[in-house]
Structures are given as C-alpha cells and as structure tokens.
Design an enzyme around this catalytic site. Structure first.
Site, PDB file in Angstrom:
ATOM      1  N   ARG A  65      88.915  65.322  66.063  1.00  0.00           N
ATOM      2  CA  ARG A  65      88.491  64.775  66.381  1.00  0.00           C
ATOM      3  C   ARG A  65      88.438  63.861  68.087  1.00  0.00           C
ATOM      4  NH1 ARG A  65      90.303  59.112  65.263  1.00  0.00           N
ATOM      5  NH2 ARG A  65      88.700  57.886  64.864  1.00  0.00           N
ATOM      6  N   HIS A  69      85.730  62.864  70.926  1.00  0.00           N
ATOM      7  CA  HIS A  69      85.554  61.762  71.485  1.00  0.00           C
ATOM      8  C   HIS A  69      85.496  62.271  72.612  1.00  0.00           C
ATOM      9  CE1 HIS A  69      87.287  58.266  68.423  1.00  0.00           C
ATOM     10  NE2 HIS A  69      86.653  59.419  67.533  1.00  0.00           N
ATOM     11  N   GLY A  75      80.466  63.288  78.362  1.00  0.00           N
ATOM     12  CA  GLY A  75      80.379  65.007  78.278  1.00  0.00           C
ATOM     13  C   GLY A  75      82.506  65.688  78.181  1.00  0.00           C
ATOM     14  N   ASP A  77      84.889  67.455  79.015  1.00  0.00           N
ATOM     15  CA  ASP A  77      85.394  67.457  80.445  1.00  0.00           C
ATOM     16  C   ASP A  77      86.638  66.794  80.457  1.00  0.00           C
ATOM     17  OD1 ASP A  77      85.472  64.283  80.164  1.00  0.00           O
ATOM     18  OD2 ASP A  77      84.402  63.994  82.466  1.00  0.00           O
ATOM     19  N   SER A  79      88.446  64.429  80.055  1.00  0.00           N
ATOM     20  CA  SER A  79      88.639  63.087  80.670  1.00  0.00           C
ATOM     21  C   SER A  79      89.354  61.729  79.387  1.00  0.00           C
ATOM     22  CB  SER A  79      87.695  62.300  80.785  1.00  0.00           C
ATOM     23  OG  SER A  79      85.901  62.365  79.856  1.00  0.00           O
ATOM     24  N   ASN A  97      89.025  54.398  70.501  1.00  0.00           N
ATOM     25  CA  ASN A  97      90.281  55.897  70.776  1.00  0.00           C
ATOM     26  C   ASN A  97      90.179  55.953  68.878  1.00  0.00           C
ATOM     27  OD1 ASN A  97      92.535  54.701  70.051  1.00  0.00           O
ATOM     28  ND2 ASN A  97      92.789  55.112  72.020  1.00  0.00           N
ATOM     29  N   HIS A 199      84.332  65.189  58.638  1.00  0.00           N
ATOM     30  CA  HIS A 199      85.464  64.454  57.710  1.00  0.00           C
ATOM     31  C   HIS A 199      85.615  65.085  56.636  1.00  0.00           C
ATOM     32  CE1 HIS A 199      83.655  60.259  59.700  1.00  0.00           C
ATOM     33  NE2 HIS A 199      84.532  61.266  60.860  1.00  0.00           N
ATOM     34  N   THR A 249      89.160  67.738  48.508  1.00  0.00           N
ATOM     35  CA  THR A 249      90.142  69.260  49.341  1.00  0.00           C
ATOM     36  C   THR A 249      90.622  68.662  50.767  1.00  0.00           C
ATOM     37  OG1 THR A 249      88.083  70.269  49.914  1.00  0.00           O
ATOM     38  CG2 THR A 249      88.936  70.725  47.716  1.00  0.00           C
ATOM     39  N   ASP A 254      86.032  71.860  54.580  1.00  0.00           N
ATOM     40  CA  ASP A 254      84.718  73.180  53.402  1.00  0.00           C
ATOM     41  C   ASP A 254      83.585  72.368  53.472  1.00  0.00           C
ATOM     42  OD1 ASP A 254      85.894  71.039  52.139  1.00  0.00           O
ATOM     43  OD2 ASP A 254      86.735  72.246  50.646  1.00  0.00           O
TER      44      ASP A 254
HETATM   45  C1  HEM Z   1      78.556  60.786  62.115  1.00  0.00           C
HETATM   46  C2  HEM Z   1      79.661  59.455  62.740  1.00  0.00           C
HETATM   47  C3  HEM Z   1      80.950  58.664  62.889  1.00  0.00           C
HETATM   48  C4  HEM Z   1      81.731  58.083  62.744  1.00  0.00           C
HETATM   49  C5  HEM Z   1      80.873  56.442  62.328  1.00  0.00           C
HETATM   50  C6  HEM Z   1      82.813  59.034  62.493  1.00  0.00           C
HETATM   51  C7  HEM Z   1      84.287  57.885  62.578  1.00  0.00           C
HETATM   52  C8  HEM Z   1      85.011  57.809  62.400  1.00  0.00           C
HETATM   53  C9  HEM Z   1      86.253  57.449  62.370  1.00  0.00           C
HETATM   54  C10 HEM Z   1      85.966  55.246  61.434  1.00  0.00           C
HETATM   55  C11 HEM Z   1      87.520  58.042  61.727  1.00  0.00           C
HETATM   56  C12 HEM Z   1      88.680  57.461  61.166  1.00  0.00           C
HETATM   57  C13 HEM Z   1      90.184  56.598  62.792  1.00  0.00           C
HETATM   58  C14 HEM Z   1      91.457  56.362  61.920  1.00  0.00           C
HETATM   59  O1  HEM Z   1      91.748  55.233  60.836  1.00  0.00           O
HETATM   60  O2  HEM Z   1      92.465  57.056  62.132  1.00  0.00           O
HETATM   61  C15 HEM Z   1      87.237  59.079  61.710  1.00  0.00           C
HETATM   62  C16 HEM Z   1      88.472  59.988  61.508  1.00  0.00           C
HETATM   63  C17 HEM Z   1      87.862  60.906  61.743  1.00  0.00           C
HETATM   64  N1  HEM Z   1      86.655  61.772  62.532  1.00  0.00           N
HETATM   65 FE1  HEM Z   1      84.928  60.937  62.776  1.00  0.00          FE
HETATM   66  N2  HEM Z   1      83.315  59.919  62.857  1.00  0.00           N
HETATM   67  C18 HEM Z   1      82.310  60.781  63.037  1.00  0.00           C
HETATM   68  C19 HEM Z   1      81.854  61.756  63.492  1.00  0.00           C
HETATM   69  C20 HEM Z   1      82.733  62.166  63.435  1.00  0.00           C
HETATM   70  C21 HEM Z   1      82.911  63.794  64.145  1.00  0.00           C
HETATM   71  C22 HEM Z   1      80.936  64.381  64.746  1.00  0.00           C
HETATM   72  C23 HEM Z   1      83.868  64.507  64.690  1.00  0.00           C
HETATM   73  C24 HEM Z   1      84.470  66.292  64.856  1.00  0.00           C
HETATM   74  C25 HEM Z   1      82.896  67.010  65.133  1.00  0.00           C
HETATM   75  C26 HEM Z   1      84.904  63.601  63.705  1.00  0.00           C
HETATM   76  C27 HEM Z   1      85.968  63.768  63.338  1.00  0.00           C
HETATM   77  C28 HEM Z   1      87.261  63.467  63.180  1.00  0.00           C
HETATM   78  C29 HEM Z   1      87.915  63.392  61.892  1.00  0.00           C
HETATM   79  C30 HEM Z   1      88.538  64.964  62.111  1.00  0.00           C
HETATM   80  C31 HEM Z   1      89.077  62.168  61.841  1.00  0.00           C
HETATM   81  C32 HEM Z   1      90.427  62.164  61.418  1.00  0.00           C
HETATM   82  C33 HEM Z   1      91.272  61.692  62.668  1.00  0.00           C
HETATM   83  C34 HEM Z   1      92.707  62.361  62.344  1.00  0.00           C
HETATM   84  O3  HEM Z   1      92.537  61.978  60.745  1.00  0.00           O
HETATM   85  O4  HEM Z   1      93.728  61.915  62.472  1.00  0.00           O
HETATM   86  N3  HEM Z   1      83.913  62.755  62.890  1.00  0.00           N
HETATM   87  N4  HEM Z   1      86.333  58.994  62.134  1.00  0.00           N
HETATM   88  C1  LIG Z   2      94.722  53.718  71.371  1.00  0.00           C
HETATM   89  O1  LIG Z   2      93.946  52.734  71.986  1.00  0.00           O
HETATM   90  C2  LIG Z   2      94.901  52.093  71.498  1.00  0.00           C
HETATM   91  C3  LIG Z   2      94.466  50.740  71.553  1.00  0.00           C
HETATM   92  O2  LIG Z   2      93.721  50.517  71.824  1.00  0.00           O
HETATM   93  C4  LIG Z   2      96.815  51.918  72.067  1.00  0.00           C
HETATM   94  O3  LIG Z   2      97.680  51.389  71.236  1.00  0.00           O
HETATM   95  C5  LIG Z   2      96.696  53.502  71.417  1.00  0.00           C
HETATM   96  O4  LIG Z   2      98.177  53.686  72.024  1.00  0.00           O
HETATM   97  C6  LIG Z   2      96.180  54.382  71.211  1.00  0.00           C
HETATM   98  N1  LIG Z   2      96.313  55.942  71.599  1.00  0.00           N
HETATM   99  C7  LIG Z   2      96.429  57.295  71.606  1.00  0.00           C
HETATM  100  C8  LIG Z   2      96.706  58.410  71.187  1.00  0.00           C
HETATM  101  O5  LIG Z   2      96.457  56.428  73.138  1.00  0.00           O
END
Ligand code: HEM
Ligand SMILES: *[C@@H]1O[C@H](CO)[C@@H](O)[C@H](O)[C@H]1NC(C)=O
Ligand SMILES: *[C@@H]1O[C@H](CO)[C@@H](O)[C@H](O)[C@H]1NC(C)=O
Length: 326
Positions: A65, A69, A75, A77, A79, A97, A199, A249, A254
């Site tokens: 993730r 981001h 890009g 980079d 950042s 974030n 996801h 899973t 997968d």
């Molecule tokens: C298609 C549009 C996408 C939306 C709207 C979206 C939105 C989100 C949101 C809301 C979360 C949960 C954050 C939380 O509550 O902590 C999440 C988690 C995640 N997203 Fe996405 N995402 C998208 C696309 C992607 C893409 C393209 C990737 C990577 C290639 C990605 C990788 C992940 C991963 C791995 C998690 C789990 C993070 C964790 O467990 O720490 N997502 N995403």
């Molecule tokens: C993500 O942003 C929140 C505030 O919006 C901050 O409290 C949190 O520490 C940030 N997470 C990271 C990993 O920097």
C-alpha cells in the site's frame, strides 16, 4: 530515389522525431539498473524483506500500500516516506495516508541500511527503487506472481500533506471515479481492476465501509451473511478494530479477491462496484476463473504503476536517509 534509401530516410526521420519527443520518464527505467554499481542489490533487499516478513505478516500489505500511495502522489519517488519536520507537514501525515502501517516504512528503512552497509552500494540506490523492489518481494512472499522490477528512479525533493489532496481513490468511489483517477496516471480500467486485487490482503478500519453496513437499508450489493458478520465485528465502528479485506484467504495474494466479488464479499463500494458495473464485470469474471490471466495483468499494471511520475536528473537525488531530505 531507390526504395532502400527511401526506407532509410523515413527511418531516420522517425528516429529524429523520437529524439525531439522522447517518451517521458518510463523510458529511463530498466531492469538490472544497478548491475554495475551494486550488483547484489536485489538479493540484499530480498533478505531484509524476508526477515521482516517472518517477524510480521503486516509487512506485506503495509509495503504494497505504501508503494501505491507513493506512486499516486507526486510519482514513485519515496516522497511518502519523508517525515514531517520543521513546520512542513509531509505526505505521510495527510489524513488520506489512510493509516499507512508503520511496517512499510520500517521495511524500506531497514533495506536501505542493509544496502548502504555494502561499501560499493552506499548512497547509490534510491529509496524509491528500494520500495519498488520490496513491493515485488512481498507480493512473491505471500504467494503472488514474481516479476522483474524496473529500476532507475530518483528520490523526490518535496513532500507536503497538501499534495495528497484529491490524489488517492476513496472507498466510496464508483467506476467512473475510479477510472478517471487511474487514467490521470496513465492506467486503464483493466490496470485498475488488476491493481484492486491488492485488497486480497491487509486490513481496513470499519469507518471506511460503515456507510455500506449501517445504512437503512444496507448496501444492496453486499452479501447478506457478510453484512451480519461485519456489523458484529465492527462493534459500532470502534476505531481500534481492523477487518481483513479478504474474508476467505486474508494472508494469500491470490485471485480469490475476484471470486469474493462474485459473491458480494467485496468490502468497499470501490471493490464491489467492479462486479456490479456491467462494464467491469467481464474482467472480474475472467480473473476469478483464471489466476494465470489475473497474474499476467497484475504484473503489467504494477510495472505501469512503477513508471508513474519517475524523477530523473535535476528533479531528484539519492537520499541518504529515506525519511529526510539530504
Ligand atoms: C481502487 C481504489 C482503491 C481504494 C478506494 C483503496 C482504499 C483503501 C482503503 C480505504 C483501505 C483501508 C485503510 C484503513 O482503513 O486502514 C485500503 C487498504 C489497502 N489498500 Fe487500497 N485502495 C485502492 C487501491 C489499492 C491499490 C491499487 C493498492 C496496491 C496496489 C492497494 C493496496 C492496499 C492494501 C495492501 C491495503 C491494506 C493495508 C494494510 O493492511 O495495512 N489499494 N485501501
Ligand atoms: C497518518 O495520518 C494521521 C493523521 O491524519 C497520523 O496521526 C498518522 O500518524 C499518520 N500515519 C503515519 C504512518 O504516518
Ligand atoms: C454469500 O456468501 C456466502 C459465503 O460467505 C456464500 O456461500 C453465498 O453464496 C453468498 N451469497 C450470495 C448471494 O452470493
């Protein structure tokens, strides 16, 4: 003029057009970019990622993730890894974030330290490339496809919380909104559907899908049994609770993500819409059936994602500390 010289003329004219209008950024990345300066960089990074993975599975979703981001905001980079300092609020502290897990940052910082411990490699490998390699590695470690990663990115010179505004897709997005935010980075609907399979692992906080399960009526596209389970687990949107995004899973990279969508088990509106909308459903069905076809599309899309907004020349450098500008 003979046929051959005509062909040569056209050929040299088109070469010249190419030199006037080079294909931006992507052309500069290549596999084995560090072959001469730091030939073992990929195995050094892989060993660190493997160790970190054995310590905590969160390494996988957190790194994946973080890469997404990073690439979508200014890009690929690195950042996103910059820490806020001296009154500047960096990207990572923007509310969007979306609670990036600390283990992604930690993976990059540890891999950078291991790379820099090799004298020839010291300060030669960018943080952006280390993140791209680590992402490839976590995908393979969790059962996903393994691919050759393109390298040659420099690290960016700015990171502001404001730059995140509007750059990341929201879980409430419909297909048009998803398509347009991905298209802004040169990614197609097919790429977007493939990348959404990220996801298949990781967690979400309940606030991200509360609208779907606590509405009156609940979202009609969500599986009835699943709604009940989610309502019970979320306990009124307790912010400390995180839910597996793939209920079947959760620790495997997968194509079950697509099988889940067929049964109404997509967690976000932005996931389930890929099956609900007639324009994207055929792709979901195809990849639910063929994991080979899915993996091929995923690797293509990840490679394209890795080319977004790449910095070269004066627009970047190689950071000594991934969390701070030089
Ligand atoms: C298609 C549009 C996408 C939306 C709207 C979206 C939105 C989100 C949101 C809301 C979360 C949960 C954050 C939380 O509550 O902590 C999440 C988690 C995640 N997203 Fe996405 N995402 C998208 C696309 C992607 C893409 C393209 C990737 C990577 C290639 C990605 C990788 C992940 C991963 C791995 C998690 C789990 C993070 C964790 O467990 O720490 N997502 N995403
Ligand atoms: C993500 O942003 C929140 C505030 O919006 C901050 O409290 C949190 O520490 C940030 N997470 C990271 C990993 O920097
Ligand atoms: C709802 O999910 C269950 C598995 O949790 C599945 O057996 C069932 O077929 C799904 N219902 C629909 C309508 O897809």
């Amino acid at each position: 003029m003979g046929k051959l010289s005509y062909i040569l003329l056209v050929w040299s004219l088109s070469l010249c057009l190419l030199c006037l209008f080079p294909i931006p950024s992507s052309a500069q990345l290549k596999q084995n970019y560090y072959a001469n300066v730091c030939p073992n960089v990929e195995s050094i990074v892989r060993n660190v990622v493997k160790t970190k993975f054995q310590q905590t599975f969160v390494t996988v979703p957190a790194t994946l993730r973080l890469f997404f981001h990073d690439c979508f905001v200014q890009g690929c980079d690195a950042s996103v890894i910059i820490a806020s300092a001296g009154g500047n609020t960096a990207e990572k502290d923007h509310p969007d974030n979306l609670s990036l897990a600390g283990d992604g940052f930690d993976t990059v910082i540890k891999a950078k330290a291991a790379v820099d411990a090799v004298p020839a490699c010291k300060n030669k490998v960018s943080c952006a490339d280390i993140l791209a390699m680590a992402t490839r590695d976590v995908i393979a470690l969790s059962g996903g496809p393994s691919y050759a990663v393109e390298l040659g990115r420099l690290d960016g010179l700015s990171s502001t919380s404001a730059s995140v505004n509007g750059k990341l897709p929201q879980p409430t997005f419909n297909l048009n909104q998803l398509n347009s935010i991905f298209a802004a980075h040169g990614l197609t609907q097919t790429d977007m559907i493939a990348l959404s399979a990220a996801h298949t692992l990781g967690f979400s906080h309940c606030s991200k899908f509360a609208n779907r399960i606590y509405g009156n009526p609940v979202d009609p596209t969500i599986n009835k049994t699943y709604v009940g389970q989610l309502q019970a687990m979320c306990e009124d949107v307790d912010p400390r609770i995180a839910i597996n995004m793939d209920p079947i899973t959760p620790r495997k990279f997968d194509n079950v993500y697509y099988k889940n969508l067929q049964q109404g088990l997509g967690l976000f509106t932005s996931d389930q819409i890929l099956f609900t909308d007639q324009r994207s459903r055929p792709t979901v069905n195809a990849w639910a059936t063929s994991s080979t076809a899915f993996e091929k599309a995923f690797v293509t899309a990840m490679t394209k994602l890795g080319r977004v907004g790449v910095k070269t020349g004066k627009n970047g450098n190689i950071r000594r500390d991934c969390g701070a500008f030089n």
